[in-house]
Design an enzyme around this catalytic site. Sequence first.
Site, PDB file in Angstrom:
ATOM      1  N   THR A   8       1.351   2.327  25.013  1.00 14.39           N
ATOM      2  CA  THR A   8       1.204   1.123  25.926  1.00 14.39           C
ATOM      3  C   THR A   8       1.344   0.296  24.622  1.00 14.39           C
ATOM      4  OG1 THR A   8      -0.114   2.361  27.159  1.00 14.39           O
ATOM      5  CG2 THR A   8      -0.592   0.295  27.329  1.00 14.39           C
TER       6      THR A   8
ATOM      7  N   CYS B 287      -2.453   1.358  -2.256  1.00 11.55           N
ATOM      8  CA  CYS B 287      -2.188   2.412  -0.315  1.00 11.55           C
ATOM      9  C   CYS B 287      -2.642   3.694  -1.451  1.00 11.55           C
ATOM     10  CB  CYS B 287      -1.177   2.762  -0.533  1.00 11.55           C
ATOM     11  SG  CYS B 287      -0.398   1.064   0.754  1.00 11.55           S
TER      12      CYS B 287
ATOM     13  N   ASN C 112       5.646  -4.391  -4.289  1.00 11.45           N
ATOM     14  CA  ASN C 112       4.607  -4.065  -3.737  1.00 11.45           C
ATOM     15  C   ASN C 112       3.781  -3.997  -4.869  1.00 11.45           C
ATOM     16  OD1 ASN C 112       5.671  -1.521  -3.431  1.00 11.45           O
ATOM     17  ND2 ASN C 112       3.212  -1.006  -3.536  1.00 11.45           N
TER      18      ASN C 112
ATOM     19  N   GLY D 253       3.832  -1.565   8.801  1.00 15.89           N
ATOM     20  CA  GLY D 253       4.665  -0.817   7.803  1.00 15.89           C
ATOM     21  C   GLY D 253       5.684   0.328   7.830  1.00 15.89           C
ATOM     22  N   THR D 254       4.227   1.224   7.498  1.00 23.33           N
ATOM     23  CA  THR D 254       4.320   1.915   7.311  1.00 23.33           C
ATOM     24  C   THR D 254       5.366   3.014   8.730  1.00 23.33           C
ATOM     25  OG1 THR D 254       2.031   2.520   6.117  1.00 23.33           O
ATOM     26  CG2 THR D 254       3.408   5.025   6.607  1.00 23.33           C
TER      27      THR D 254
ATOM     28  N   ALA E 111       1.841  -6.836   9.540  1.00 28.56           N
ATOM     29  CA  ALA E 111       1.374  -8.073   9.821  1.00 28.56           C
ATOM     30  C   ALA E 111       0.618  -8.646   9.231  1.00 28.56           C
ATOM     31  CB  ALA E 111       1.200  -7.866  11.767  1.00 28.56           C
ATOM     32  N   HIS E 112       0.000  -7.708   8.192  1.00 27.08           N
ATOM     33  CA  HIS E 112      -1.213  -7.409   7.651  1.00 27.08           C
ATOM     34  C   HIS E 112      -1.156  -8.243   6.036  1.00 27.08           C
ATOM     35  CE1 HIS E 112      -2.122  -4.218   5.057  1.00 27.08           C
ATOM     36  NE2 HIS E 112      -1.130  -3.515   5.626  1.00 27.08           N
TER      37      HIS E 112
HETATM   38  N1  PLP Z   1       5.809  -1.012   2.217  1.00 27.65           N
HETATM   39  C1  PLP Z   1       5.788  -2.185   1.505  1.00 27.65           C
HETATM   40  C2  PLP Z   1       6.381  -2.488   0.205  1.00 27.65           C
HETATM   41  C3  PLP Z   1       3.968  -1.414   1.389  1.00 27.65           C
HETATM   42  O1  PLP Z   1       3.216  -2.883   0.348  1.00 27.65           O
HETATM   43  C4  PLP Z   1       3.048  -1.579   2.581  1.00 27.65           C
HETATM   44  C5  PLP Z   1       1.336  -1.745   2.288  1.00 27.65           C
HETATM   45  O2  PLP Z   1       0.962  -2.629   0.980  1.00 27.65           O
HETATM   46  C6  PLP Z   1       3.153  -0.808   3.352  1.00 27.65           C
HETATM   47  C7  PLP Z   1       5.308  -0.592   3.493  1.00 27.65           C
HETATM   48  C8  PLP Z   1       3.002  -0.179   4.366  1.00 27.65           C
HETATM   49  O3  PLP Z   1       2.391  -1.060   5.186  1.00 27.65           O
HETATM   50  P1  PLP Z   1       1.548  -0.841   6.783  1.00 27.65           P
HETATM   51  O4  PLP Z   1       0.444  -1.030   5.880  1.00 27.65           O
HETATM   52  O5  PLP Z   1       0.874  -2.039   7.272  1.00 27.65           O
HETATM   53  O6  PLP Z   1       1.332   0.506   6.705  1.00 27.65           O
END
Ligand code: PLP
Length: 436
Positions: free
Chosen positions: A268, A366, A182, A70-71, A231-232
């Site tokens: 890759t 995070c 989140n 996601g990041t 994905a996670h």
């Molecule tokens: N965006 C939101 C709203 C999230 O909750 C998170 C992870 O907590 C992320 C982005 C980041 O995703 P990733 O952990 O796959 O980098």
Amino acid sequence: MRVYLDYNATTPMAPEVLDAMMPYFSERFANASSIHSEGQRARYAVEGARESVAGLIGAKAGEIVFTSGGTEADNLAIFGVVAADGTARTKTGGASPAPTDTSEGGARESDAASGASGNGARHVITSAIEHSAVLNACQKLERDGVEVTYVGVGADGVVDPEEVRRALRPSTILISIMHANNELGTIQPISAIGEIARESGVAFHTDAVQAAGKLPVDVGRLGVDLLSLSAHKIYGPKGMGALYLRAGTRLHPMFYGGHHERDKRPGTENVAGIVGLGRAAESARALLGKSAELGESAADSTSRIAAMRDRFESTILEMVPQSRVNGDRSRRVANTTNMTFAGAEGESLVIALDLRGVACSSGSACSSGAVEPSHVLTAIGLTPEEGRSSVRFSLGRTTVDAEIDFAVNAVREAVGHLREISPSYRKTAAVPATRR
Ligand code: PLP
């Protein structure tokens, strides 16, 4: 007994996801860009997963770019759109600039942004409650001379689309507003903002990391040009994500290398991870009722989780004085609750609950470990002290009633204990429980 109530931080991989991935670590190890048969088989798996991810969000397979999570999807969307826009320019179409509203809940602007920008600097609109993957990317943009407006929210934790409209300028090139928050779980009015973006010809990105798999997400209905997934958070592998990029949306890559992912993201392919994301997307879609494959309809699975979350909340509100729920309780994803317990410090509460067998989180995963109160909780008007006395509980697919009972009891005990040893907590508590 251990009870995991931190599914917004991450989810376990679903068994079918692990099964689907396994062969790609061993016998099907080939590079998906190789032209031999082994490579073609890997390519076939990658393209199948692309279809599955597209299917979850109503996109075309060709509009999916695989990323490391996601990041990266958020960063690629933000920096990619800004880079593709080139340097200073003046837009001819679009909405006319309006005076900035700095009243309560109003927007915060970067220093350079007071008044309409006559200097040709590009402008981005986001919200004060975004994940750090978006917020910190926007702060980097500011350091690079891009103007950013951070639209505020009220106590409900929901962005007002009209605030977004008011923040528009002729120089606005991107709006990035998350789909589900989140920390609070609050659902943002994405389709209304999508309409505003479309009317003004501005690219619109949404971080749907916490919405995917919890809500039906359809890029057409939402009116988004870019959308991030991870994905996670949907029972897939960590280190895997995707960016939806509407056909025709201009985006520059962040990395340079081979011609993978149609030149948007070289490197890759992580075939096993991609296959895992694809399988997780299929399961999420099935559970959301678009297919009967797993036997439980969206209404069943979502309302079962919501019922448990609501029972958890209401029992705690009843049993624990001076506790309250943060954010709008109706416009929320089904699995999340964020609660403040006056006199119980959040980090200490997370540890006390851990010792009693419950895993949860104070603020977003995070940022855990940080002493600062969560920016989301301060954005909805909590004092720093209230923000620091807040905990997020997030339920998952396999959460059961007995776990909720166990967790309620653990919360009651842990909060009681922390209040007993707190020098500042006034047990005179003639103040009735505040509930939102
Ligand atoms: N965006 C939101 C709203 C999230 O909750 C998170 C992870 O907590 C992320 C982005 C980041 O995703 P990733 O952990 O796959 O980098």
